[in-house]
Structure formats: C-alpha cells, structure tokens
Design a protein around this motif. Sequence first.
Motif, PDB file in Angstrom:
ATOM      1  N   UNK A 334       0.848  -1.193   0.000  1.00 59.27           N
ATOM      2  CA  UNK A 334       0.000   0.000   0.000  1.00 59.27           C
ATOM      3  C   UNK A 334       0.877   1.232   0.000  1.00 59.27           C
ATOM      4  N   UNK A 335       0.326   2.354  -0.515  1.00 56.43           N
ATOM      5  CA  UNK A 335       1.055   3.622  -0.463  1.00 56.43           C
ATOM      6  C   UNK A 335       0.073   4.783  -0.497  1.00 56.43           C
ATOM      7  N   UNK A 336       0.461   5.888   0.075  1.00 51.86           N
ATOM      8  CA  UNK A 336      -0.329   7.105   0.086  1.00 51.86           C
ATOM      9  C   UNK A 336       0.595   8.288  -0.126  1.00 51.86           C
ATOM     10  N   UNK A 337       0.068   9.347  -0.718  1.00 52.65           N
ATOM     11  CA  UNK A 337       0.839  10.578  -0.940  1.00 52.65           C
ATOM     12  C   UNK A 337       0.228  11.707  -0.111  1.00 52.65           C
ATOM     13  N   UNK A 338       1.097  12.456   0.582  1.00 54.56           N
ATOM     14  CA  UNK A 338       0.658  13.548   1.435  1.00 54.56           C
ATOM     15  C   UNK A 338       1.402  14.829   1.063  1.00 54.56           C
ATOM     16  N   UNK A 339       0.696  15.957   1.136  1.00 54.22           N
ATOM     17  CA  UNK A 339       1.342  17.248   0.911  1.00 54.22           C
ATOM     18  C   UNK A 339       2.118  17.638   2.163  1.00 54.22           C
ATOM     19  N   UNK A 340       3.269  18.262   1.980  1.00 58.78           N
ATOM     20  CA  UNK A 340       4.104  18.623   3.121  1.00 58.78           C
ATOM     21  C   UNK A 340       5.023  19.787   2.747  1.00 58.78           C
TER      22      UNK A 340
END
Length: 405
Positions: A334-340
């Motif tokens: 699984x993978x997720x992308x987050x703004x930072x």
Amino acid sequence: MAKSGPVAVRKPAARSVSLPSTQPSPKRLFHMKFIVSSSALLKQLQSINGVVTNNPVVPILENFLFEIEDGKLTITASDLETSMMTELPVEARESGRIAAPARILLDTLKNLPDQPVTFTLDEETYTIEIASSNGRYKLAGENATDFPRVPVVKGSAPVEIPSTSLARAINKTIFAVSTDELRPAMTGILVQLADNQVTFVATDGHRLLRYRRSDVGAGQTSNIIIPRKAFNLLKGALPSEATTVRMEFNSSNAFFSFNQMRLVCRLIDERYPDYENVIPVSNPNKLIISRQEILNSVKRISIYSNKTTHQVRLRLAGSELTVSAEDLDFSNEANEKLACQYDGEDMEIGFNAKFLQEMLSNIDSEEITLELSTPNRAGLLMPTLADDNESILMLVMPVMLNNYV
C-alpha cells in the motif's frame, strides 16, 4: 497407777488461706474500632493497590498495612522496591496496627454501596470484622510487625515540581522505557536535575525521548534513575487539579509526596547510557507536516507492512511525502501521498510503524517537524510549535531498507 488428768490440746493458730477467686481476672482488650466511609476508603485503597503484586516474595506483601493513630488511618502497600502510603480521617478512639488482605478487602468494598462501615480489629487473633448496613464480614489479617519498614529518605534538598508538569513529563517518556532486564539502567527514567531545569530521559535502544522543563529549578545538580513501576504508580495517583509535588532523594531511594499521598522507591543503581552522543547534531533535511495526517496515514499503511519488521517507508521529494509498506510473504502492499513542507535532498527512509505511531500520538501540536540526515541515521521528531518552558525531542532509529539504492 495414778490416773492422769485431762490433757489440754492446743489448737494451732488460725492462718489466713487465699482461696481462688470465683471472679474472672481482668483480661486485656485487644480490640479496636474505627468508622469510615466505604467509598472514601475504597478510593484510597485503589490509589495504592498497584503496588501490590500477585505471588510476592514475602506473603505479608499481599496485605495493606493499617495504622490508626489520633483519628487518622494510614494505609501502606509495598513490594519491597516501592512503597505507597495514603491517609484519611476516621472515627476512632484507640490506636493500633494490623495487616489486612488486599484482594478480599477491595472486592468487598467495591460491592458495597456508599455508607459508613465499622471495622473491628483484633490485634491478638489478627481478625478483622466489617459491619455495614447490609451485614457483617470477617477477614483473616496478619501481624503488622511482619510488614516491612518503609525507608526514611533524608539527604538532598527538597525539589518542588507542579503535579501537572510531572504528569506531562512521565506521559511523554514512559512509553519508551525498556523492558529488557539485561539492561537495568534503561528500565527506568533518567531524571537530570540542574539549577535551572529538569530533564527526563527514556530509551529502549530503538527510540529515545527527552523531555526538558526550564521553569523548574532544582538548585542542585544530580542524576537519578527512577524505576518504571514507580513512575507509573505516581502517574496514576497524581490528581487532576494542580498541586505541588515534593521530591527528595539520597543515594538509594527517592521520596515523593503530595496531598495525602507518599511514595518511596528504590533507585536503579546503574550508569545510564550517554544519550547525548546518540542525538545527531547535523540534520539538513527537514520535513514539516500535519501531525494528524501523517499519523492516520501510518496507521492505514502499517496494516500492509511486514509483521516482523513493521516497516513503513517515507519517500521525500519536493513538497510530497509518500508513505508505503509491503509484505512480500503475502503480496500485500500500500502507499499514500501527502502534501508537506520539505527542505532537503530527495531521500527514502524506513521506520518501525509501531514506534512512529506511539511517538506521533504523544505530541500535542498540530504540526510536527522531522529532521533527517541519511537513511541509516536516526531521525528527530518534535512539535513544530512548543511551550516556551518545555522542550520535547523524540529520536527514532531507522529500519534499514533492503532494496535501498
């Protein structure tokens, strides 16, 4: 032969003879009574019951020590290493001491409605009788003289710390204390006292927590290691309303007191690791992100991580953080992308998801800062905004990436 006259027989003088008295001799009374609120007593017993262990080395330690003097009941629980004492007013005319069985006494009080109860203690047979509006209950106590003496701690100048500050320090560090008995120094929390600050440190070799307060001055310099159990008990006993905790210590014991509560614990007599050398100084790569967003992401992604390593990967590039995990044994990923906000070179680093979740859960600020240097060196986690009087630093060791290039 001439007859002799009558012979005068002399009667012996009467002597006074002491006959056994038919009245019973006065018997010394060994009974003492006191009256107390069942709920008030239960509350005090529960506050110190954590000290009592199952199957202790000395059987007497399965008991509470009751001591009555001047209308005050003092209750003590001990496991030889740690002792807790509390007190409450009672209606009593006599003074005395007895050891009362902890488990049966607690179970009885838990199931009684709030009401005055009368305790009758027999110091000769060590019998305890409880009378309530519901009925009477008889318990077998023990000789109070068999209960271990609580050490008297005198040595250092007392240190005073607000209960809210102490509770916060314990909460921020205790979850990282080691349970490895082969490294006894790390099974406690290091308390470093200085003239103008107090520092609490905990580590299990995989992560390190340092909590420092600059609004508490000890007026002295000293390092002591408080066992985990003692601080856990203290944390549970500290009141929700602010009060002052007084701490004293000598070479072998520490003493804490507040309100009607006292705790004495044996210090861990070991050398604590030189933790300052473990904290990396140069960390050019800095990530700032919403604490709740990354915490929720790690929780979801960790479901797909390897059940042995619990590894999650953080890939940093530009203003984007990718959180990923995989379990090759079951073909899960699984993978997720987050703004930072990220300032540094593109990099990928692996961490134990459980450690990361615990640390993120123990930070209060809305945003966190993660400082990194290289994928094989520790990362530093801290709140982006912190109170002026406190400093929180969390260090977590990376889990090496098998396919890192």
